[in-house]
Enzyme design. Sequence first.
Site, PDB file in Angstrom:
ATOM      1  N   TYR A 169       0.934  -1.692  -0.192  1.00  0.00           N
ATOM      2  CA  TYR A 169      -0.090   0.062  -0.216  1.00  0.00           C
ATOM      3  C   TYR A 169       0.479   1.510  -0.119  1.00  0.00           C
ATOM      4  CZ  TYR A 169      -3.617   3.568   1.893  1.00  0.00           C
ATOM      5  OH  TYR A 169      -4.645   4.655   1.671  1.00  0.00           O
ATOM      6  N   ALA A 172       2.935   1.653  -3.193  1.00  0.00           N
ATOM      7  CA  ALA A 172       1.403   2.036  -4.721  1.00  0.00           C
ATOM      8  C   ALA A 172       0.990   4.070  -4.470  1.00  0.00           C
ATOM      9  CB  ALA A 172       0.490   1.358  -4.676  1.00  0.00           C
TER      10      ALA A 172
END
Length: 264
Positions: A169, A172
């Site tokens: 996460y 990204a």
Amino acid sequence: MSNVSTPAESGATPRLALVTGGGGGIGATVCQELALAGFRVVVSDVDAGRAGRVADELGAPHAAHAFDVSDEASVERAFDEIETRHGPIAVLVSAAGLLLFQENGERPLIKDTTLDIWERSFAVNARGVFLCGRAYLRRREAAPVAHGRIITFTSVAAQLGGYRSSASYIAAKSAVLGLTKAMARESAHLGVTVNGIAPGLIDTDMLRSTVTSSGALAAAAQAIPLGRIGTVDDVAAAVRFLASEAAGYITGSVIDVNGGYRMQ
């Protein structure tokens, strides 16, 4: 959420805003805020039912259009269909995102992160922003609009290396930071601004999935200078400003909505 349909001012057709991830949490509140600001809103979500419920609550002339932001063909088809039905998209808000956990509900450490978790996280959180941004810019180059806007979502997790977030996460959302600046440079000649929102600790289902008790949430709030967890309204207000004509000289920037949790 109540019906917030806003008539066009002075008889003009309201600008069209597409919000991905608009079916729940922050996205749904962003849709409501933009509707209140006078936009026609297309609520997008991978879940057609969620998108439809938000659009129904907003009322006419707002609409729903479900598609998968991580799928290239779906994105291109959706943009074509939306612009055919509703006109050119003036504002794109890429709010779709997800935080994945292991089967036991724990945040995976890098050593335990599977390739599937890594790829799925990048597919929605980063690839989806790229695909939607590319689709928007291609169409705005062919058919320019006044006061074009792209608003992306990164995270304080990307800026600090994570707070109860996984490496996939964090990585990204870090990619979104760089992509936002690249899109801002490449779209400036079109009069399109591109900016990001970096939420801190915001009271959403995603945050509560990472906090084991109300006591832990209260403890987290104590680390924030403003002394509270943020709300979805705090985030939506920042989106509303960036989407407005008043933000026309801001591009390639990231607005931190974190109560002072991270200052720069």
